[in-house]
Design a protein around this motif. Structure first.
Motif, PDB file in Angstrom:
ATOM      1  N   ASN A 265       2.889   8.797  -6.551  1.00 17.95           N
ATOM      2  CA  ASN A 265       3.355  10.155  -6.247  1.00 17.95           C
ATOM      3  C   ASN A 265       4.584  10.556  -7.057  1.00 17.95           C
TER       4      ASN A 265
ATOM      5  N   SER B  31       1.553   3.975  -3.216  1.00 17.64           N
ATOM      6  CA  SER B  31       1.428   5.434  -3.051  1.00 17.64           C
ATOM      7  C   SER B  31       2.673   6.159  -3.544  1.00 17.64           C
TER       8      SER B  31
ATOM      9  N   GLY C  97      -8.322  -0.159  -3.773  1.00 17.84           N
ATOM     10  CA  GLY C  97      -8.387   1.282  -3.529  1.00 17.84           C
ATOM     11  C   GLY C  97      -7.028   1.948  -3.649  1.00 17.84           C
ATOM     12  N   ASP C  98      -5.994   1.256  -3.187  1.00 18.80           N
ATOM     13  CA  ASP C  98      -4.635   1.801  -3.277  1.00 18.80           C
ATOM     14  C   ASP C  98      -4.192   1.926  -4.730  1.00 18.80           C
TER      15      ASP C  98
ATOM     16  N   LYS D 213      -6.192   2.300  -7.380  1.00 16.72           N
ATOM     17  CA  LYS D 213      -6.946   3.400  -7.988  1.00 16.72           C
ATOM     18  C   LYS D 213      -6.358   4.748  -7.584  1.00 16.72           C
ATOM     19  N   GLU D 214      -6.045   4.889  -6.317  1.00 18.54           N
ATOM     20  CA  GLU D 214      -5.477   6.152  -5.839  1.00 18.54           C
ATOM     21  C   GLU D 214      -4.102   6.402  -6.445  1.00 18.54           C
TER      22      GLU D 214
ATOM     23  N   SER E 156      -4.508   7.404 -10.045  1.00 20.26           N
ATOM     24  CA  SER E 156      -5.053   8.764 -10.111  1.00 20.26           C
ATOM     25  C   SER E 156      -3.957   9.798  -9.832  1.00 20.26           C
ATOM     26  N   GLU E 157      -3.148   9.552  -8.804  1.00 18.89           N
ATOM     27  CA  GLU E 157      -2.036  10.459  -8.484  1.00 18.89           C
ATOM     28  C   GLU E 157      -1.035  10.499  -9.621  1.00 18.89           C
TER      29      GLU E 157
ATOM     30  N   SER F 272       0.834  -1.203   0.000  1.00 19.53           N
ATOM     31  CA  SER F 272       0.000   0.000   0.000  1.00 19.53           C
ATOM     32  C   SER F 272       0.876   1.263   0.000  1.00 19.53           C
TER      33      SER F 272
END
Length: 146
Positions: A104, A100, A125-126, A128-129, A132-133, A96
């Motif tokens: 990033n 990220s 969810g991780d 997708k995030e 998106s980032e 996770s």
């Protein structure tokens, strides 16, 4: 004994190592270090993470890396290759944090790596995030090049 020596010392116990990670996280968060120094520290942590056998220590290091790399110039400059080369050695909690950091970074080359985890329902969810980032930072980078 400095924090890196503690992490590398097989005689040190888990609490000593977690305390060393907490110390370096404080340095990254509040130490007033330059971005170049933060990158150097985080790159060292990336290499150190793969040498640890305990998932809690790995997770703590990854958390320190993520939180310590919040400046845009740091996020896109840290070397995640040591971690990427050992992704199969991390549990979902660690992944996770890694997802990220990959998102990033704004590095388009990391998209396929992030997408490898789409089928893991615990990381959905991780993923997708992170994607998106990644898209946001790539778009922002392209706009600033104009």
């Amino acid at each position: 004994m400095d924090w890196l020596s503690i992490l590398r010392d097989s005689e040190k116990n888990k609490n000593d190592k977690l305390e060393a990670v907490g110390y370096i996280r404080d340095i990254l968060d509040y130490g007033g270090k330059s971005d170049d120094t933060k990158i150097e520290i985080i790159d060292t942590l990336a290499e150190e993470t793969i040498l640890q056998n305990d998932d809690d220590i790995k997770e703590s290091i990854l958390d320190a890396m993520l939180e310590g790399s919040k400046a845009p110039s740091v996020e896109k400059s840290i070397n995640l290759r040591p971690i990427i080369n050992h992704l199969d050695e991390f549990n979902d909690e660690c992944l996770s944090y890694i997802l990220s950091m990959l998102g990033n970074s704004g590095n388009v080359e990391y998209r396929p790596i992030i997408e490898l985890y789409k089928s893991n329902s615990r990381l959905e969810g991780d993923v997708k995030e992170a994607l998106s980032e990644l898209d946001y930072r790539i778009k922002r980078s392209l706009l600033s090049d104009w």
